[in-house]
Design an enzyme around this catalytic site. Structure first.
Site, PDB file in Angstrom:
ATOM      1  N   HIS A  96     -40.562 -91.153 -10.484  1.00  0.00           N
ATOM      2  CA  HIS A  96     -39.688 -90.313 -11.303  1.00  0.00           C
ATOM      3  C   HIS A  96     -38.282 -90.793 -10.964  1.00  0.00           C
ATOM      4  CE1 HIS A  96     -38.510 -86.127 -12.824  1.00  0.00           C
ATOM      5  NE2 HIS A  96     -37.384 -86.691 -12.439  1.00  0.00           N
ATOM      6  N   HIS A 140     -50.311 -90.180 -16.823  1.00  0.00           N
ATOM      7  CA  HIS A 140     -49.438 -89.304 -16.007  1.00  0.00           C
ATOM      8  C   HIS A 140     -49.712 -87.851 -16.393  1.00  0.00           C
ATOM      9  CE1 HIS A 140     -45.090 -88.344 -14.473  1.00  0.00           C
ATOM     10  NE2 HIS A 140     -45.815 -87.235 -14.480  1.00  0.00           N
ATOM     11  N   HIS A 194     -42.240 -91.276 -17.487  1.00  0.00           N
ATOM     12  CA  HIS A 194     -41.625 -90.412 -18.508  1.00  0.00           C
ATOM     13  C   HIS A 194     -40.171 -90.757 -18.825  1.00  0.00           C
ATOM     14  CE1 HIS A 194     -40.198 -88.499 -14.865  1.00  0.00           C
ATOM     15  NE2 HIS A 194     -41.232 -87.703 -14.683  1.00  0.00           N
ATOM     16  N   ASP A 230     -47.412 -86.433 -19.167  1.00  0.00           N
ATOM     17  CA  ASP A 230     -46.638 -85.572 -18.269  1.00  0.00           C
ATOM     18  C   ASP A 230     -46.895 -84.102 -18.588  1.00  0.00           C
ATOM     19  OD1 ASP A 230     -45.040 -84.994 -16.084  1.00  0.00           O
ATOM     20  OD2 ASP A 230     -43.177 -85.088 -17.215  1.00  0.00           O
ATOM     21  N   HIS A 232     -50.204 -83.574 -14.762  1.00  0.00           N
ATOM     22  CA  HIS A 232     -50.236 -82.579 -13.681  1.00  0.00           C
ATOM     23  C   HIS A 232     -51.356 -81.602 -14.015  1.00  0.00           C
ATOM     24  CE1 HIS A 232     -46.331 -83.996 -12.182  1.00  0.00           C
ATOM     25  NE2 HIS A 232     -46.106 -84.243 -13.470  1.00  0.00           N
ATOM     26  N   LYS A 286     -46.748 -92.166  -5.485  1.00  0.00           N
ATOM     27  CA  LYS A 286     -45.824 -91.523  -6.418  1.00  0.00           C
ATOM     28  C   LYS A 286     -44.564 -91.048  -5.721  1.00  0.00           C
ATOM     29  CE  LYS A 286     -44.239 -89.467 -10.061  1.00  0.00           C
ATOM     30  NZ  LYS A 286     -44.599 -88.222 -10.685  1.00  0.00           N
TER      31      LYS A 286
END
Ligand code: NCD
Ligand code: ZN
Ligand code: ZN
Length: 343
Positions: free
Chosen positions: A134, A13, A175, A251, A15, A95
């Site tokens: 999430h 995971h 997360h 994350d 970004h 996602k």
């Protein structure tokens, strides 16, 4: 204490953003991790096959040996056909960031309306695509606001319903930050797993906010916000337990210093530069170094149905001070000492 050799890890995971930020952050991940599940919550979100192809190309141009695992965002316009085409273009995960629960999620599907998207989720199930989510609920159906610290637990009943209604869907709860969610994942069927970050094993709410919810350190602010010390300990326990339902997803979520120091700082912690050394430290402190390789390099790949990486990486026993920033982005634990290094 000798150096450590483990199978090269995957970050399940992350970004990476695009443009200049991508250029500035990518190598921290691609030099260490063979693969990473790349989240598509960009300003212009990744929602179609075409988006997946162009984003993957942008990443590979800068790190040709890296293997990004692409994803698309579930938004209100997503259809079964879009999901199928994205899968054919290489997206392995669908996602969900529910409406307004995190960065760039204004068009995210609301958990309350998830049933409307069952045809889409059933398509993901048939394709064997991972439903990565999430899981935080920010408002009850009658629109009462839910305080930040209660949002993850408030989402559990929605997750439970989904698991019941679409039992074959492979779900990764991203997360996770509470003892309640960890216990829920342990009890859930084996098609349900979770990622854990390093920062949720280190931080508690006191490192982020004061008692009135005012952010005291924007660089420790992320979603879901770190919780109590008991929750933090539950994260460590799950991480080091050797249970294949829990695997690493950093994350890592870079934001520019100007944004982080504004009146309304965005959530997200840039942890990629410390990811593996910090994990090593956490596992060592908790006498579980023998479990690190499974958590960082095996359980995630297995859940996603990918081959394990063959190459190894050496983690050396060497003290270093984490630099405070890189290219206008503050690094998590900047200025602090770590005892393991991967360079
Ligand atoms: C992430 C981001 O900045 O994109 N932020 C965060 O606090 N974790 C989004 C997310 O993972 O929810
Ligand atoms: Zn998230
Ligand atoms: Zn994220």
């Amino acid at each position: 204490m000798k150096n450590l050799f483990i199978r090269k890890p995957d970050d399940m995971h992350i970004h990476l953003r695009r443009g200049e930020v991508l250029t500035n952050v990518l190598l921290f991940t691609s030099n260490i991790f063979t693969r990473a599940v790349v989240m598509g919550n960009l300003q212009k979100p990744i929602i179609t096959a075409k988006n997946v192809i162009s984003y993957r190309m942008e990443i590979l141009k800068q790190a040709p040996k890296f293997k990004p695992i692409m994803s698309i965002m579930l938004v209100n316009s997503t259809t079964a056909e879009i999901v199928k085409n994205a899968y054919l273009a290489g997206a392995k995960a669908l996602k969900l960031i529910p409406e307004n629960t995190s960065i760039n999620s204004t068009d995210g599907v609301s958990l309350i309306d998830l049933e409307k998207f069952y045809p889409v989720l059933k398509t993901a199930q048939e394709l064997g695509m991972i439903f990565s989510g999430h899981w935080e609920l920010n408002r009850h159906p009658l629109k009462e606001f839910i305080p930040e610290l209660k949002r993850e637990v408030a989402a559990i009943s929605y997750l439970e319903k989904l698991i019941h209604d679409i039992p074959g869907l492979k779900i990764v709860v991203e997360h996770i930050s509470t003892k309640e969610m960890i216990e829920f994942i342990k009890r859930a069927p084996k098609n349900v797993a979770a990622t854990l970050t390093a920062h949720h094993a280190v931080l508690t709410i006191d490192d982020v906010m004061d008692k009135n919810g005012k952010i005291v350190n924007p660089y420790n602010y992320c979603k879901p916000v770190p919780k109590s010390d008991n929750d933090r300990k539950a994260v460590i326990e799950a991480m080091t337990s050797g249970n294949p339902k829990f695997f690493f997803g950093s994350d890592s979520a870079p934001h520019l210093i100007v944004k982080k120091e504004s009146l309304k700082p965005p959530p997200g912690i840039f942890s990629a530069p410390v990811a593996l050394p910090l994990l090593c430290q956490i596992f060592k402190t908790n006498k579980a170094l023998d479990k690190l390789e499974k958590f960082a390099s095996e359980f995630g790949a297995k859940f996603y149905g990918l081959e394990l990486n063959k190459e190894k990486i050496e983690i050396t026993r060497r003290e270093w001070i984490v630099p405070s920033q890189h290219a206008d982005i503050r690094i998590f634990m900047g200025g602090e000492k770590l005892s393991w290094s991967v360079v």
